[in-house]
Each structure stands twice: as C-alpha cells, then as structure tokens.
Design an enzyme around this catalytic site. Structure first.
Site, short mmCIF file in Angstrom:
data_model
loop_
_atom_site.label_atom_id
_atom_site.label_comp_id
_atom_site.label_asym_id
_atom_site.label_seq_id
_atom_site.Cartn_x
_atom_site.Cartn_y
_atom_site.Cartn_z
N LYS A 112 67.99 67.49 30.19
CA LYS A 112 68.97 66.54 30.71
C LYS A 112 70.04 67.22 31.58
CE LYS A 112 68.14 62.87 27.41
NZ LYS A 112 67.03 63.42 26.58
C1 LIG Z 1 65.83 62.79 26.32
C2 LIG Z 1 64.74 63.66 25.83
C3 LIG Z 1 63.38 63.29 25.95
C4 LIG Z 1 62.96 61.96 26.50
O1 LIG Z 1 63.24 61.81 27.86
P1 LIG Z 1 63.03 60.39 28.58
O2 LIG Z 1 63.55 60.57 29.96
O3 LIG Z 1 63.84 59.41 27.76
O4 LIG Z 1 61.60 60.07 28.55
C5 LIG Z 1 62.42 64.20 25.55
N1 LIG Z 1 62.75 65.40 25.01
C6 LIG Z 1 64.04 65.78 24.87
C7 LIG Z 1 64.34 67.10 24.25
C8 LIG Z 1 65.08 64.93 25.27
O5 LIG Z 1 66.36 65.33 25.13
#
Ligand SMILES: *Cc1c(COP(=O)(O)O)cnc(C)c1O
Length: 469
Positions: A112
């Site tokens: 993220k």
């Molecule tokens: C947010 C997150 C996901 C999922 O991502 P999306 O964009 O909601 O599909 C997967 N793995 C981790 C570690 C995350 O923080």
C-alpha cells in the site's frame, strides 16, 4: 485526462478533482474516460529505467493537464526515494520461472506504500496550489491505516483521522500508526469492530455537515490515484522478464480487487499479460465469481490473512463496467440489484470474456501455512500469509509453465508473526532497521466509544492541525 463514473450519471472530472473525490455522486467509481495505450516499441524502450522514471512514463497520461512534467517527476523521485530497497520492487526467484515481486520495502512494509506515499505527495501538491485544506477519515483493520498516515504525515494541508478497532489490531500494526506523531495525525481507537469503523466512515461521507465546509477525501482503494500507482509495478516486473517480447502471468493476493485491477489495466495499456490469478482466502466472493459467475455476500470469517478479509470487493465494479461495454446505465441497474439482493451474476458471454484472462483460487488457512512452510524449506524465504496465498494460487492455476509467473509479495512477514509461527518456522523475524525501535517509541491515540457523534465531534474539534474546524 478526464474521468467518468461507472454508473454514467455523475459529472466527468479532471485528475485533480478525481484525486479529491470519493465515490462519484451517482454512487459509482471513477475510471479514465480513455485508457492510454502504449506501443510495443515504446514499452520496449523503457527496459532498465529506474523505477521512478518508469513510473513517470506509465502514469503521465493520467495526470496530464493537472500536474506539470517537472513537478510530477520530482514528486515521483521523492515518493520512491523513501523505499528501503534501491530496486524498489525487486523480483526474487522461488522456482523455475516463478518469482515473487517484493512490494514491501516501503516505510510500512506492505504494498500500500506504493500508492499512499504518492497519494500524500499529490494531495500536498494540489492543495498547496489551490490553497485548500482537506480532512481524511479512514477505517483500517491493519495495513491501510499506517500506510495512509505515513503517506500524509508531511502534508501541510491535510488532517488525517484513522479509525481502528480498539484492541483488535496487532501490536506491530497499532504501533506503526500510533507512533507517528504530528499535529495533523489523529489515531482513534473505536470501542467496536472493523465494520463499525467502516460504517462511521461511510456515514461521514454521506453527510459531511459536521465538517463545516472542509472537503473530505477518501484514501481507500476507491480513490483512483491508488489504482493508478499500482499499474507501474506490473510494467516494472514484466520488463525485467522479457516483456514486451515475452508474455508474463501474475498471481495477486486480493481482497478489494484493487491491486489486481491495476494489473488488468496494465494489460489494456499494452503490456502482454497472459493470465491474472485472483488469489483469495476463505472470504472468496471474487473466487465465486471467477469460478462460477456467482457474486454474492456471505458471512465474514477471520483468517490468517486479515488484509483480505472482506465480504464485498469495492473495486470489482470497475471490472464489471468494462465487461458491460462501459455502459453506465446497465451498471447502475446491476449494482442496484446487488444492493437489493446481495448477489449478482453477469450474462454468460461477459463471464466467458473475463475468464479468458482471469483464473482464481480460494486458499484455506491450512494451505496458507503449508505454503509458507514449503517455500521456507525449499528456498529459505519466509513469506507473509497473503503472499503465500498468491504462491499457492499461482501453482494451482498456472496455464503455461514456459510463461514467467510473478506473484505479488504484498507484505513483509514480520507484520504477520502469528501465521509464520503457525507454519512452524522457528526463525525469529526481525523488524527492518528503520522500524527497529518501534516498541520503544511514544504512542498517541484517542479511545472513543462506538458512536458516530463522538467521532464527528472529535474531528470537528481537531480537524485544523489539531484545532477546531
Ligand atoms: C490490502 C492488502 C491486500 C489486498 O489488496 P486489494 O487491493 O484490496 O486487493 C493484500 N495483501 C496485503 C498485505 C494487503 O495489505
């Protein structure tokens, strides 16, 4: 670049306004009116570029008209300058023709950061230019909150309020949020669960009168800028593995369909992506759609991969829009059926079209641990549980062994020690150097009752760099 709503009944916006928007006024999500498409020669000429320069080339069409080339280049250089690995998104080989793209070298150790480090800087740039202040209110069950706070901590014109369920996030995750101190950073622990937090955020977007005219900005993946930033690393990985001369497949641990939707866009922009694997945990609404054209809500289950514990995938509507020939009226109808009944399916030929690119697998906690153990035994690498789900799904769903398969490594294993321990890995994991004193740092957080009035009063009281709005 102009952006339109998936439900066809909201004004088109430019990049600046889409960055500051949440949902469109018709309840839809914003998408580019025309996706840029690069030629194979153009893509080939990007091989070997540093990450931020590639990012500039891939994202430039999306911000054109809103941010100058010089400013955008500088923003990107700063954004990815905060990453601990100089390759930014290094590939690590696990097996013959199988790689993990490590997306966890940013400040908060999850993918993220790629989007939220950029989002914070873009907001800062645009708000300073407009001389405007905004408030961010977000809910988190873990990774989003810390990434959003890290991304916005230096934004002069942003006050950020992150709601997390009191005593229901791990200590590492809590400390990654509460130890970032600043007069514009507000951690709120709600005496309730994650859904309660999310409901309060939704209600705050629906009625913003408590903000006295200050604009509210979304930082979850309905924000277009987050998707945009994630397109880049698909190009980055594929170029290293021989694209565009060669096709590449990706397996993506997914919850809200944000990260994998970015891969789908990369393909539509000209990158030869031959397969996208949707990897879910037991909360498998996306797998139910991909495997049987059945998209419906079920009870939420807590899993070892909490960042993918979702009932409904907010970005899936963006794919549905394309599957329906970008017909906003048809989409509005489909989504109102879903709202009324909690389920939807699409016409057979549209589903078949999706299945040409997408495969899927739902992975149990047991198989998640088994995959962590297997990879550790064979390679010495410790995967986080989300990434392990991606590896398992890649191995089960793979169509062509001679096509490179890249699994998105979405988090550093140190964030999820429980799963690693359950997998029987005795090795103690260490926090990376920039977080090594995390457990000694001062924390700042306000505990509030599970009541929206209390939260909104708190925001109104502190929303202007700690002072009242
Ligand atoms: C947010 C997150 C996901 C999922 O991502 P999306 O964009 O909601 O599909 C997967 N793995 C981790 C570690 C995350 O923080």
């Amino acid at each position: 670049m102009r952006y339109i709503s998936t439900r066809g009944n909201a004004p088109a916006l430019n990049f600046e306004d889409v960055l500051l928007a949440g949902l469109a006024s018709d309840g839809g999500l914003y998408v580019p009116e025309n996706l840029p498409r690069f030629t194979q020669e153009e893509i080939a000429s990007w091989a070997g570029l540093p990450y931020h320069e590639l990012a500039f080339r891939v994202m430039r069409p999306f911000v054109e008209g809103s941010i100058s080339d010089t400013d955008f280049k500088q923003i990107l250089e700063e954004t990815y300058g905060t990453f601990a690995h100089s390759a930014i998104a290094p590939l690590r080989q696990l097996n013959a023709n199988e790689w993990v793209m490590e997306l966890f070298h940013g400040p908060t150790l999850a993918f993220k950061d790629f989007a939220l480090q950029l989002l914070g800087r873009l907001l800062d740039h645009i708000l300073l230019k407009r001389d405007e202040r905004v408030v961010i209110i977000g809910a988190t069950s873990g990774d989003t909150g810390s990434a959003a706070i890290e991304g916005c901590r230096r934004c002069e014109n942003v006050d950020i309020f992150i709601l997390h369920p009191h005593q229901r996030v791990s200590e590492v995750q809590r400390r990654q949020m509460t130890t970032i101190l600043g007069e514009n950073i507000h951690n709120i622990a709600i005496e309730g669960n994650f859904d309660d937090c999310q409901e309060m955020v939704k209600a705050s977007f629906a009625d913003q009168s408590f903000l006295k005219g200050t604009r509210l900005v979304a930082v979850n993946s309905i924000n277009w800028a987050r998707i945009m930033a994630q397109i880049v690393y698909y190009f980055h990985a594929a170029l290293q593995l021989g694209a565009p001369a060669r096709s590449v497949a990706f397996s993506v641990p997914t919850g809200n369909f944000g990260d994998i939707f970015a891969g789908y866009l990369a393909r539509n922009m000209g990158l030869p992506v031959s397969q996208l694997v949707v990897a879910t945990n037991r909360n498998d609404i996306l797998h139910r759609f991909m495997s049987g054209n059945q998209y419906f809500k079920e009870t939420l289950h807590a899993s070892l991969s909490p960042s993918m514990d979702i009932m409904v995938s907010s970005n899936f509507e963006r794919l549905l829009f394309d599957l329906h020939g970008r017909n906003g009226v048809a989409l509005a109808e489909l989504m109102s059926t879903f709202k009324a009944t909690g389920k939807l399916s699409v016409e057979e030929d549209r589903w078949v079209e999706a299945r040409k690119l997408f495969d899927s697998l739902a992975v149990s906690d047991e198989d998640t641990c088994a995959t962590i153990a297997d990879v550790f035994k064979r390679t010495g690498e410790v995967l986080d549980p989300h990434t392990a789900i991606g590896v398992k799904a890649a191995r089960e769903c793979r169509r062509n062994l001679s096509t490179p398969m890249v699994v998105l490594g979405t988090a550093h294993p140190v964030k999820f020690p429980d799963a690693v321990e359950k997998a029987g890995i005795g090795k103690a994991l260490e926090l990376p150097a920039h977080l090594s004193d995390l457990f000694q740092r001062e924390e700042r957080c306000t505990v509030l009752p599970n009541a929206i009035e209390a939260v909104q009063a708190f925001v109104a009281q502190h929303g202007n760099r700690g002072k009242p709005l």
